[in-house]
Design an enzyme around this catalytic site. Structure first.
Site, PDB file in Angstrom:
ATOM      1  N   THR A   1       0.946  -1.131  -0.106  1.00 40.26           N
ATOM      2  CA  THR A   1       0.171  -0.021  -0.059  1.00 40.26           C
ATOM      3  C   THR A   1       0.788   1.273  -0.070  1.00 40.26           C
ATOM      4  O   THR A   1       0.380   2.413  -0.188  1.00 40.26           O
ATOM      5  CB  THR A   1      -0.874   0.138   1.225  1.00 40.26           C
ATOM      6  OG1 THR A   1       0.048   0.425   2.385  1.00 40.26           O
ATOM      7  CG2 THR A   1      -1.930  -1.131   1.275  1.00 40.26           C
ATOM      8  N   GLY A   2       2.001   1.264   0.116  1.00 39.79           N
ATOM      9  CA  GLY A   2       3.032   2.284   0.182  1.00 39.79           C
ATOM     10  C   GLY A   2       3.611   2.670  -1.091  1.00 39.79           C
ATOM     11  O   GLY A   2       3.133   2.199  -2.194  1.00 39.79           O
TER      12      GLY A   2
ATOM     13  N   LYS B   1      -1.485 -11.361   8.423  1.00 38.99           N
ATOM     14  CA  LYS B   1      -0.167 -11.689   8.199  1.00 38.99           C
ATOM     15  C   LYS B   1       0.708 -10.850   8.766  1.00 38.99           C
ATOM     16  O   LYS B   1       1.673 -10.949   9.548  1.00 38.99           O
ATOM     17  CB  LYS B   1       0.192 -12.302   7.037  1.00 38.99           C
ATOM     18  CG  LYS B   1      -0.382 -13.573   6.560  1.00 38.99           C
ATOM     19  CD  LYS B   1      -0.336 -14.178   5.274  1.00 38.99           C
ATOM     20  CE  LYS B   1       1.014 -14.914   5.122  1.00 38.99           C
ATOM     21  NZ  LYS B   1       1.086 -15.231   3.667  1.00 38.99           N
TER      22      LYS B   1
ATOM     23  N   ASN C   1       7.691 -11.922  13.768  1.00 39.23           N
ATOM     24  CA  ASN C   1       9.111 -11.698  13.087  1.00 39.23           C
ATOM     25  C   ASN C   1       9.907 -10.686  13.407  1.00 39.23           C
ATOM     26  O   ASN C   1      10.853 -10.762  13.795  1.00 39.23           O
ATOM     27  CB  ASN C   1       8.956 -11.716  11.600  1.00 39.23           C
ATOM     28  CG  ASN C   1       8.569 -12.820  11.143  1.00 39.23           C
ATOM     29  OD1 ASN C   1       8.904 -14.021  11.426  1.00 39.23           O
ATOM     30  ND2 ASN C   1       7.527 -13.101   9.910  1.00 39.23           N
TER      31      ASN C   1
ATOM     32  N   LYS D   1      14.519  -9.268  19.726  1.00 37.36           N
ATOM     33  CA  LYS D   1      14.886 -10.044  20.830  1.00 37.36           C
ATOM     34  C   LYS D   1      16.291 -10.495  20.425  1.00 37.36           C
ATOM     35  O   LYS D   1      17.170 -10.278  21.422  1.00 37.36           O
ATOM     36  CB  LYS D   1      14.110 -11.074  20.874  1.00 37.36           C
ATOM     37  CG  LYS D   1      14.460 -12.241  21.949  1.00 37.36           C
ATOM     38  CD  LYS D   1      13.582 -13.300  22.282  1.00 37.36           C
ATOM     39  CE  LYS D   1      13.941 -14.479  23.133  1.00 37.36           C
ATOM     40  NZ  LYS D   1      14.308 -15.584  22.247  1.00 37.36           N
TER      41      LYS D   1
ATOM     42  N   TYR E   1      -8.259  -6.533  10.451  1.00 35.36           N
ATOM     43  CA  TYR E   1      -7.493  -5.445  10.888  1.00 35.36           C
ATOM     44  C   TYR E   1      -7.614  -5.351  12.384  1.00 35.36           C
ATOM     45  O   TYR E   1      -6.439  -5.397  13.233  1.00 35.36           O
ATOM     46  CB  TYR E   1      -7.888  -4.224  10.333  1.00 35.36           C
ATOM     47  CG  TYR E   1      -6.809  -2.897  10.586  1.00 35.36           C
ATOM     48  CD1 TYR E   1      -5.774  -2.979  10.276  1.00 35.36           C
ATOM     49  CD2 TYR E   1      -7.393  -1.790  11.465  1.00 35.36           C
ATOM     50  CE1 TYR E   1      -4.810  -1.776  10.415  1.00 35.36           C
ATOM     51  CE2 TYR E   1      -6.716  -0.846  11.634  1.00 35.36           C
ATOM     52  CZ  TYR E   1      -5.524  -0.734  11.203  1.00 35.36           C
ATOM     53  OH  TYR E   1      -4.660   0.323  11.480  1.00 35.36           O
TER      54      TYR E   1
ATOM     55  N   TYR F   1       5.843 -11.015  24.774  1.00 33.23           N
ATOM     56  CA  TYR F   1       7.543 -11.016  24.464  1.00 33.23           C
ATOM     57  C   TYR F   1       7.996 -10.290  25.726  1.00 33.23           C
ATOM     58  O   TYR F   1       9.254 -10.442  26.147  1.00 33.23           O
ATOM     59  CB  TYR F   1       8.008 -10.580  23.349  1.00 33.23           C
ATOM     60  CG  TYR F   1       8.223 -11.656  22.308  1.00 33.23           C
ATOM     61  CD1 TYR F   1       7.187 -12.340  21.508  1.00 33.23           C
ATOM     62  CD2 TYR F   1       9.416 -11.869  21.743  1.00 33.23           C
ATOM     63  CE1 TYR F   1       7.348 -13.326  20.894  1.00 33.23           C
ATOM     64  CE2 TYR F   1       9.652 -12.650  20.899  1.00 33.23           C
ATOM     65  CZ  TYR F   1       8.563 -13.515  20.276  1.00 33.23           C
ATOM     66  OH  TYR F   1       8.510 -14.595  19.604  1.00 33.23           O
TER      67      TYR F   1
ATOM     68  N   ARG G   1      -9.567   6.658   2.673  1.00 37.11           N
ATOM     69  CA  ARG G   1      -9.781   7.202   3.934  1.00 37.11           C
ATOM     70  C   ARG G   1     -10.555   8.709   4.000  1.00 37.11           C
ATOM     71  O   ARG G   1     -10.643   9.237   2.971  1.00 37.11           O
ATOM     72  CB  ARG G   1      -8.577   7.515   4.955  1.00 37.11           C
ATOM     73  CG  ARG G   1      -8.139   6.074   5.414  1.00 37.11           C
ATOM     74  CD  ARG G   1      -6.983   5.850   6.464  1.00 37.11           C
ATOM     75  NE  ARG G   1      -5.908   5.514   5.746  1.00 37.11           N
ATOM     76  CZ  ARG G   1      -4.659   5.476   6.225  1.00 37.11           C
ATOM     77  NH1 ARG G   1      -4.443   5.576   7.522  1.00 37.11           N
ATOM     78  NH2 ARG G   1      -3.423   5.081   5.330  1.00 37.11           N
TER      79      ARG G   1
END
Ligand code: NAD
Ligand code: UDP
Length: 318
Positions: free
Chosen positions: A35-36, A96, A104, A110, A150, A164, A191
């Protein structure tokens, strides 16, 4: 610091990159351009403080060299089903990016012993029953509704981020971003601001969905970025709302745009986007004020005046 920003070629990611470079940091941008746009980061190409990887964050991420911070902004973000960029039309990619992408990027933080910041959203409050929304409100999200891909991905992302932090001691932060606008928004992303401002500058009538009585509060991008940067530099691990608390109806918003652009056309009322279009939204920013000393300073008129030249240039109008 050397900071990875996912979604760096998007609206917010590109502004954040600019700001962190200005603060003296090195930025590693990552994006798959779903989308960018390359245009959003074209001015950074060749800057020694900026490197870029074209990569889908849903897949394992490898970045050579030490990272001091990871900021996860990659995700489709528009809720308008008529836009090809909307998460309605990219449902699996959206889930995802929020779920696997967060996993990820947390793993990367970490491994680098780096601080981590998640771009969450006011959408985790759903169609809120509590108003204004404070961080303690658990939300009213329909798990199978049109916005679920979303909203639920972001809710999962918040929970994983805290997992985490609690299990592995990762130095995490969560920002809940409310409606934000400014230059570099994609004019076609559907939007409210891109739609209505584009229509106004073209002298068209403004499409107001439903009766226009639903409310939002719009934050100018520079104010938002200031709040996010303060959060990054802080030690706060629990979610913080960042947004502008000045609430208005979408009809008032459309009328303000018409007035500032001198557009004589009236509004056209269209069918409501869905029964699940949140009816009221306004952030309670008490935590941001107390913890970060942050509040927005740019009002809607000022922010629109700063945004209009970008839209005019894109539309090729004087
Ligand atoms: P945007 O669409 O302009 O930017 C998102 C960027 O992420 C795009 O450049 C896109 O190509 C990239 N991207 C998406 N999936 C990817 C993937 N799998 N791998 C790599 N890159 C990927 O949207 P935005 O408004 O800048 O939003 C940025 C973040 O802020 C999002 O996480 C969004 O949920 C959050 N947010 C934005 C707002 C707002 O008002 N703009 C409000 C709440 C939350
Ligand atoms: N909206 C509208 N006309 C448009 C686009 C949006 O009336 O052309 C309304 C939409 O129904 C919603 C509000 O504006 O009530 C804000 O929509 P946006 O897509 O910006 O994001 P949301 O706040 O719903 O996530």
């Amino acid at each position: 610091m050397r900071i990875l920003i996912t979604g760096a070629a998007g609206f917010l990611g590109s502004h954040l990159s600019d700001r962190l470079i200005k603060d003296g940091h090195d930025v590693v941008g990552m994006d798959n351009f779903i989308t960018g746009s390359q245009e959003n980061i074209a001015h950074l190409v060749g800057n020694p403080q900026f490197t870029f990887y074209r990569h889908d964050v849903s897949n394992y991420i490898f970045v050579p060299g030490k990272l001091d911070a990871v900021m996860h902004f990659a995700s489709p973000a528009s809720p308008n089903p008529s836009s090809p960029y909307a998460y309605f039309n990219l449902p699996i990619q959206t889930m995802k990016a929020g779920a696997l992408g967060t996993h990820n990027t947390l793993g990367l933080a970490k491994a680098n012993n780096a601080r981590f910041l998640l771009a969450s959203t006011s959408e985790i409050y759903g169609d809120p029953v509590e108003h204004p929304q404070s961080e303690t409100y658990a939300g009213n999200v329909d798990i199978t509704g049109p916005r679920a891909v979303y909203d639920e991905a972001k809710r999962f992302a918040e929970s994983l981020t805290l997992a985490y932090h609690r299990q592995h001691g990762v130095d995490t932060r969560i920002v809940r971003i409310f409606n934000t606008y400014g230059p570099r928004m994609d004019l076609e992303d559907g939007r409210a601001l891109p739609n209505l401002l584009k229509q106004a500058l073209l002298g068209q009538s403004l499409t107001v969905y439903g009766d226009g009585s639903q409310t939002r509060s719009f934050c100018y991008v520079d104010d938002l970025v200031e709040g996010i940067v303060r959060l990054l530099y802080s030690n706060e691990h629990m979610p913080v709302n960042i947004g502008n608390p000045v609430e208005m109806t979408i009809l008032q918003f459309a009328q303000t745009i018409n007035r500032l652009t001198g557009n004589p056309a009236e509004v056209t009322y269209m069918d409501a986007r869905s029964a699940r279009d949140p009816q009221r939204r306004r952030p309670d920013i008490t935590r941001a004020k107390n913890i970060l000393g942050w509040e927005p300073h740019i009002d809607l008129e000022e922010g629109l005046l700063r945004t209009i030249p970008y839209f005019k240039q894109k539309l090729g109008v004087a």
